[in-house]
Design an enzyme around this catalytic site. Structure first.
Site, short mmCIF file in Angstrom:
data_model
loop_
_atom_site.label_atom_id
_atom_site.label_comp_id
_atom_site.label_asym_id
_atom_site.label_seq_id
_atom_site.Cartn_x
_atom_site.Cartn_y
_atom_site.Cartn_z
N GLU A 112 26.12 14.07 -0.59
CA GLU A 112 27.26 14.30 -1.47
C GLU A 112 28.55 13.94 -0.75
OE1 GLU A 112 25.85 17.83 -4.42
OE2 GLU A 112 26.29 18.47 -2.40
N CYS A 125 35.89 13.85 1.71
CA CYS A 125 34.98 14.50 2.64
C CYS A 125 33.65 13.76 2.56
CB CYS A 125 34.84 15.96 2.21
SG CYS A 125 33.70 16.91 3.22
N CYS A 132 20.99 18.29 7.63
CA CYS A 132 21.63 18.55 8.93
C CYS A 132 20.64 19.30 9.80
CB CYS A 132 22.89 19.40 8.73
SG CYS A 132 23.83 19.68 10.26
N CYS A 136 22.99 26.07 11.09
CA CYS A 136 23.91 27.22 11.01
C CYS A 136 23.52 28.05 9.78
CB CYS A 136 25.35 26.75 10.92
SG CYS A 136 25.83 25.69 12.31
N CYS A 139 25.54 28.08 6.29
CA CYS A 139 25.87 26.81 5.67
C CYS A 139 24.69 26.31 4.85
CB CYS A 139 26.23 25.79 6.76
SG CYS A 139 26.52 24.12 6.13
N GLY A 187 25.82 17.02 7.34
CA GLY A 187 25.45 16.43 8.63
C GLY A 187 26.38 16.77 9.77
N CYS A 366 33.45 23.74 1.65
CA CYS A 366 32.84 23.73 2.98
C CYS A 366 31.55 24.53 2.97
CB CYS A 366 33.75 24.39 4.00
SG CYS A 366 35.38 23.69 4.09
#
Ligand code: SAH
Length: 374
Positions: A112, A125, A132, A136, A139, A187, A366
């Site tokens: 995206e 962005c 990824c 984390c 996320c 990523g 985010c």
């Protein structure tokens, strides 16, 4: 909170049977573009013509390339501009000024990108990987694991598409230019280092060899791959570096950012400081504020102390109100707690701005990019 062991995937993923993305004009250096058109039986000057169409006019449509002989146009475009990104879904928010696009890549991988138009700038962005490997836990992308690295052209095409859309006046507010690119989509950009650097070169090269963007308007965000941060400092392209810190102490940071087990708070802050020394660019410290997890006043003070220990005027802080992600047990801090956190940092003399949470209603903020189809 319990610590779950996670497998960190830093290596380049296997390409598998499906192979690499097709080579695209934007994957090539200017010299390689000339060599390629010559190999295709064309005059060397065709490379510059194609570059002008692509990087200045933002098009790879052969019907727009009227300065090329009709006889070779289609063949050239077919050989040099394979379709890399297919838009699968577009969501809009903020009166159409925030646009999230889900792309399907040639092998079915999904990424995206999010375009945000502000009064005085437009920021894209971009994703640098499908999924990824940094894991984390707060996320959404981190929960997917890593599918694969993107190629330079797969990232550059995200940029070209957004720039074209802005230039064509498709985003409310009249036609405008794309001014900023942030590597804050899916990523870990520094885990796909060579590709991200090739992309940065294409973004910053003067037109028509690239988009002619200013390096300072490009932000590379990292969990803190310290050796790659040092390598970036030595490139001589002063992009803005953002460090996802999220905690000033190793105990908590290792839970929030598993890569901290490898590169500690001290190591990542030392690398960040060296980045400032090498480039003169103030480093951004990202800090997603999570209620009762990392938002205590003492942690704001510890952060201020750790930053000031390394000098003054080299850093600024970007607290981010935590955006909700599916299944996450964490929530954003209480507004009063957030305000106190910010006030403490400022009392330490650290310039601090809370990041806005554009696109959270379309899962475009985010940490929310999960390439969901519906
Ligand atoms: N892998 C890089 C690039 C991603 S940038 C990095 O981590 O820096 C995305 C930014 O959003 C990072 O600072 C990330 O930590 C932050 N983020 C992730 N999940 C979030 C969430 N749920 N709410 C707010 N910020 C989040």
């Amino acid at each position: 909170m319990t610590t779950t062991p996670v497998a960190l995937n830093l290596s380049t993923p296997a390409r598998g049977a499906r192979g690499k993305p097709p080579k695209h004009f934007a994957d090539l250096t200017p010299a390689e573009r000339v060599a390629k058109v010559v190999e295709l039986g064309e005059k060397p000057l065709r490379a510059k013509q194609l570059a002008t169409h692509y990087f200045s006019h933002l098009t790879s449509d052969p019907s727009a390339m009227t300065d090329l002989p009709a006889s070779s146009r289609d063949a050239l475009v077919e050989a040099m501009f394979p379709e890399l990104l297919t838009p699968a879904r577009t969501l809009r928010a903020d009166g159409g000024t925030t646009v999230k696009t889900l792309w399907h890549l040639f092998d079915g991988a999904k990424v995206e990108s999010v375009l945000m138009r502000y009064a005085n700038r437009s920021t894209l962005c971009v994703s640098s990987q499908a999924g990824c490997g940094m894991a984390c836990p707060f996320c959404a992308t981190g929960q997917l694991g890593l599918t694969r690295n993107l190629s330079p052209a797969e990232i550059i095409e995200q940029v070209r598409s957004a720039a074209r859309s802005l230039a064509a006046g498709e985003v409310p507010g009249g036609d405008t230019r794309l001014s900023n690119v942030v590597f804050m989509g899916m990523g870990e950009p520094l885990a796909n280092y060579k590709t991200v650097m090739a992309t940065v070169r294409a973004l910053t090269a003067p037109t028509p060899e690239g988009f002619g963007m200013s390096a300072r308007n490009i932000t590379v965000s990292t969990v803190g791959l310290a050796p790659a941060m040092d390598r970036l400092a030595a490139e001589g392209i002063p992009v803005t570096l953002a460090l996802s810190l999220h905690a000033p102490d190793d105990e908590l940071r290792s839970e929030l950012v598993p890569m901290n087990e490898k590169f500690s708070v001290k190591q990542v802050l030392d690398s960040a400081r060296r980045y400032f020394e090498a480039t003169g660019r103030r480093v951004s410290i990202e800090y997603a504020l999570m209620r009762d997890i990392n938002d205590q006043a003492w942690r704001a003070d510890l952060l201020g102390t750790e930053l000031n220990r390394r000098g003054r005027g080299w850093v600024h802080c970007n607290p981010i109100p935590l955006n909700p992600t599916p299944g996450s047990k964490w929530t954003a801090s209480d507004p009063a707690v957030e305000a106190e956190f910010v006030a403490r940092l400022r009392a330490h003399g650290i310039p601090t701005t809370v990041r806005d949470t554009r696109g959270s209603d379309i899962d475009g903020a985010c940490g929310q990019l999960a390439a969901e189809e519906d």
